[in-house]
Design a protein around this motif. Structure first.
Motif, mmCIF file in Angstrom:
data_model
loop_
_atom_site.group_PDB
_atom_site.id
_atom_site.type_symbol
_atom_site.label_atom_id
_atom_site.label_comp_id
_atom_site.label_asym_id
_atom_site.label_seq_id
_atom_site.Cartn_x
_atom_site.Cartn_y
_atom_site.Cartn_z
ATOM 1 N N GLY A 166 0.801 -1.220 0.000
ATOM 2 C CA GLY A 166 0.000 0.000 0.000
ATOM 3 C C GLY A 166 0.832 1.267 0.000
ATOM 4 N N LEU A 167 2.037 1.192 0.584
ATOM 5 C CA LEU A 167 2.879 2.379 0.682
ATOM 6 C C LEU A 167 4.339 1.969 0.609
ATOM 7 C CD1 LEU A 167 3.111 5.477 1.322
ATOM 8 C CD2 LEU A 167 3.302 4.813 3.728
ATOM 9 N N LEU A 168 5.096 2.695 -0.199
ATOM 10 C CA LEU A 168 6.541 2.490 -0.308
ATOM 11 C C LEU A 168 7.195 3.868 -0.311
ATOM 12 C CD1 LEU A 168 9.000 0.631 -0.841
ATOM 13 C CD2 LEU A 168 8.550 0.917 -3.279
ATOM 14 N N VAL A 169 8.062 4.116 0.670
ATOM 15 C CA VAL A 169 8.724 5.415 0.787
ATOM 16 C C VAL A 169 10.236 5.189 0.824
ATOM 17 C CG1 VAL A 169 8.994 7.510 2.146
ATOM 18 C CG2 VAL A 169 6.785 6.349 2.093
ATOM 19 N N ALA A 170 10.957 5.918 0.002
ATOM 20 C CA ALA A 170 12.419 5.858 0.007
ATOM 21 C C ALA A 170 12.960 7.271 0.040
ATOM 22 C CB ALA A 170 12.928 5.122 -1.234
ATOM 23 N N GLN A 171 13.990 7.478 0.828
ATOM 24 C CA GLN A 171 14.627 8.790 0.946
ATOM 25 C C GLN A 171 16.118 8.610 0.696
ATOM 26 O OE1 GLN A 171 15.244 10.605 4.903
ATOM 27 N NE2 GLN A 171 14.151 12.391 4.126
ATOM 28 N N CYS A 172 16.661 9.420 -0.195
ATOM 29 C CA CYS A 172 18.090 9.312 -0.485
ATOM 30 C C CYS A 172 18.714 10.696 -0.522
ATOM 31 C CB CYS A 172 18.336 8.580 -1.800
ATOM 32 S SG CYS A 172 17.549 9.339 -3.225
ATOM 33 N N ALA A 173 20.016 10.755 -0.251
ATOM 34 C CA ALA A 173 20.751 12.011 -0.209
ATOM 35 C C ALA A 173 21.798 12.033 -1.314
ATOM 36 C CB ALA A 173 21.420 12.181 1.162
ATOM 37 N N HIS A 174 22.414 13.208 -1.490
ATOM 38 C CA HIS A 174 23.376 13.370 -2.571
ATOM 39 C C HIS A 174 24.606 12.480 -2.397
ATOM 40 C CE1 HIS A 174 24.970 15.906 0.623
ATOM 41 N NE2 HIS A 174 26.144 15.809 0.041
ATOM 42 N N ASP A 175 24.886 12.022 -1.168
ATOM 43 C CA ASP A 175 26.063 11.187 -0.919
ATOM 44 C C ASP A 175 25.707 9.703 -0.887
ATOM 45 O OD1 ASP A 175 24.599 11.235 1.375
ATOM 46 O OD2 ASP A 175 26.219 11.843 2.706
ATOM 47 N N PHE A 176 24.554 9.341 -1.471
ATOM 48 C CA PHE A 176 24.123 7.947 -1.639
ATOM 49 C C PHE A 176 23.748 7.260 -0.328
ATOM 50 C CE2 PHE A 176 26.833 8.967 -5.259
ATOM 51 C CZ PHE A 176 25.975 8.667 -6.316
ATOM 52 N N ARG A 177 23.426 8.032 0.701
ATOM 53 C CA ARG A 177 22.830 7.459 1.902
ATOM 54 C C ARG A 177 21.330 7.353 1.669
ATOM 55 N NH1 ARG A 177 22.476 10.610 5.690
ATOM 56 N NH2 ARG A 177 23.334 12.504 4.768
ATOM 57 N N MET A 178 20.742 6.272 2.118
ATOM 58 C CA MET A 178 19.315 6.101 1.882
ATOM 59 C C MET A 178 18.664 5.319 3.006
ATOM 60 S SD MET A 178 19.213 3.202 -1.111
ATOM 61 C CE MET A 178 17.426 3.186 -1.037
ATOM 62 N N ARG A 179 17.346 5.479 3.084
ATOM 63 C CA ARG A 179 16.531 4.680 3.991
ATOM 64 C C ARG A 179 15.170 4.517 3.350
ATOM 65 N NH1 ARG A 179 15.012 8.819 8.967
ATOM 66 N NH2 ARG A 179 14.609 10.674 7.711
ATOM 67 N N ALA A 227 29.548 3.165 -11.315
ATOM 68 C CA ALA A 227 28.523 2.734 -10.360
ATOM 69 C C ALA A 227 28.894 3.195 -8.956
ATOM 70 C CB ALA A 227 28.399 1.213 -10.394
ATOM 71 N N HIS A 228 27.882 3.446 -8.126
ATOM 72 C CA HIS A 228 28.089 3.857 -6.739
ATOM 73 C C HIS A 228 27.329 2.911 -5.823
ATOM 74 C CE1 HIS A 228 30.128 7.763 -7.211
ATOM 75 N NE2 HIS A 228 29.434 7.864 -8.322
ATOM 76 N N ARG A 229 27.944 2.597 -4.707
ATOM 77 C CA ARG A 229 27.252 1.807 -3.692
ATOM 78 C C ARG A 229 26.456 2.739 -2.777
ATOM 79 N NH1 ARG A 229 28.743 -3.446 -3.177
ATOM 80 N NH2 ARG A 229 30.622 -4.119 -4.257
ATOM 81 N N CYS A 230 25.271 2.304 -2.393
ATOM 82 C CA CYS A 230 24.447 3.072 -1.461
ATOM 83 C C CYS A 230 24.643 2.526 -0.047
ATOM 84 C CB CYS A 230 22.979 2.980 -1.855
ATOM 85 S SG CYS A 230 22.612 3.698 -3.471
ATOM 86 N N ALA A 231 24.433 3.373 0.935
ATOM 87 C CA ALA A 231 24.596 2.972 2.330
ATOM 88 C C ALA A 231 23.367 3.388 3.120
ATOM 89 C CB ALA A 231 25.850 3.608 2.930
ATOM 90 N N SER A 232 23.071 2.634 4.162
ATOM 91 C CA SER A 232 21.941 2.962 5.023
ATOM 92 C C SER A 232 22.240 4.223 5.818
ATOM 93 C CB SER A 232 21.664 1.805 5.978
ATOM 94 O OG SER A 232 20.723 2.185 6.961
#
Length: 237
Positions: A8-21, A167-172
Motif C-alpha cells: 500500500g505504501l513504499l517510501v524511500a529517501q536518499c541524499a546526494h552522498d548515496f545514503r538512503m533509507r 557505479a556507486h554503492r548506497c549505504a543505510s
C-alpha cells in the motif's frame, strides 16, 4: 508510492552522498498469496494494485528549494512508472532499469539531458536511438551484480557515443538518524534528559520516518554528555 495492492505504501529517501533509507507497508497475507504469473508486469500490478500514484519530492538545502511531482502508476514496473514521471514532470526522455534479489538491489538511469539538443538533430536522434538499443541488451542479472555493472555499461556503450558514470554503492542512513537523535538530546540539555531517565529508566525517541525506536539507557546518556556538544552539528526537530 501509494497503491491499492499488496504494497500500500513504499517510501524511500536518499541524499546526494548515496545514503538512503526506506520503509514499506504491506499486506502480509496478500504477499504470501502472490503466484508466479509469467505475464510481464502481472506481479507488479498485484503488488501495487490497479490504482495508485508516485510522488517524487526533491529538496535542495543550499537553494531552499522544494519541488514535488505526482504521476499515476504506469506500465508494468516501478522503473516504467518513474520513466513516466520524468516524461511528464521533467520533460526529459529517460529510461530506468531496476533489479533486485534477496541479497541486493541495483538500478540504472539513462537520460537525455536538457543541453543535449545542441548540435545536429539527426546525429542527436541517432545517439539516443543507439542508447535505446543498448538498454534493450541490458539484462536484470547484469545490473544486480557487482561485476555485471561493468557489463551493463559495456552493453549500453556499444554502438553509441553516450557517457556512462561509474557505479556507486548506497549505504543505510540509520547511523545518521541515531546521530541526529543524539544531537537532539544534547540540545534538550543534560538536566532535562536525566530527568526523563530518572522517571522512565530510559530515554526513547521514535523516528517519524520508519517508526524505529532509539533507546538511550543510563550508560548511553552519560556517554552522550561526556562527549560534549559536536562541533558544527545540526539539530533537526
Amino acid at each position: 508510492m501509494q497503491g491499492n495492492g499488496a504494497v500500500g505504501l513504499l517510501v524511500a529517501q536518499c541524499a546526494h552522498d548515496f545514503r538512503m533509507r526506506a520503509v514499506a507497508r504491506c499486506d502480509g497475507a496478500a504477499l504470501r498469496g502472490l503466484s508466479g504469473d509469467p505475464r510481464r508486469g502481472a506481479i507488479f500490478r498485484r503488488l501495487v494494485g490497479t490504482d495508485g500514484r508516485i510522488t517524487v519530492t526533491i529538496e535542495a538545502e543550499e537553494k531552499s528549494m522544494r519541488y514535488q511531482g505526482v504521476v499515476p502508476l504506469a506500465g508494468t514496473s516501478l522503473g516504467e512508472s518513474l520513466e513516466a514521471y520524468f516524461a511528464s514532470s521533467e520533460q526529459l526522455p529517460t529510461r530506468v532499469l531496476l533489479a533486485a534479489d534477496q541479497a541486493c538491489g541495483a538500478g540504472m538511469l539513462v537520460q537525455k539531458l536538457p543541453d543535449g539538443d545542441a548540435g545536429d538533430p539527426e546525429e542527436i536522434a541517432a545517439v539516443w536511438e543507439g542508447a535505446q538499443r543498448g538498454i534493450e541488451r541490458v539484462t536484470p542479472g547484469s545490473i544486480a551484480t557487482v561485476l555485471g555493472r561493468t557489463a551493463a555499461g559495456t552493453a549500453l556503450y556499444r554502438g553509441t557515443t553516450c557517457g556512462c558514470f561509474a557505479a556507486h554503492r548506497c549505504a543505510s542512513s540509520a547511523a545518521a538518524v541515531k546521530a541526529r537523535v543524539a544531537g537532539l538530546l544534547r540540545a534538550l540539555g543534560a538536566e532535562e534528559v536525566r530527568g526523563v531517565l530518572q522517571e522512565q529508566g530510559a530515554v526513547t525517541v521514535t523516528c517519524e520516518f520508519c517508526h524505529r525506536p532509539y533507546r538511550f539507557d543510563v550508560a548511553d546518556v552519560e556517554a552522550l554528555f561526556a562527549e560534549g556538544p559536536s562541533s558544527g552539528s545540526e539539530v533537526i526537530h
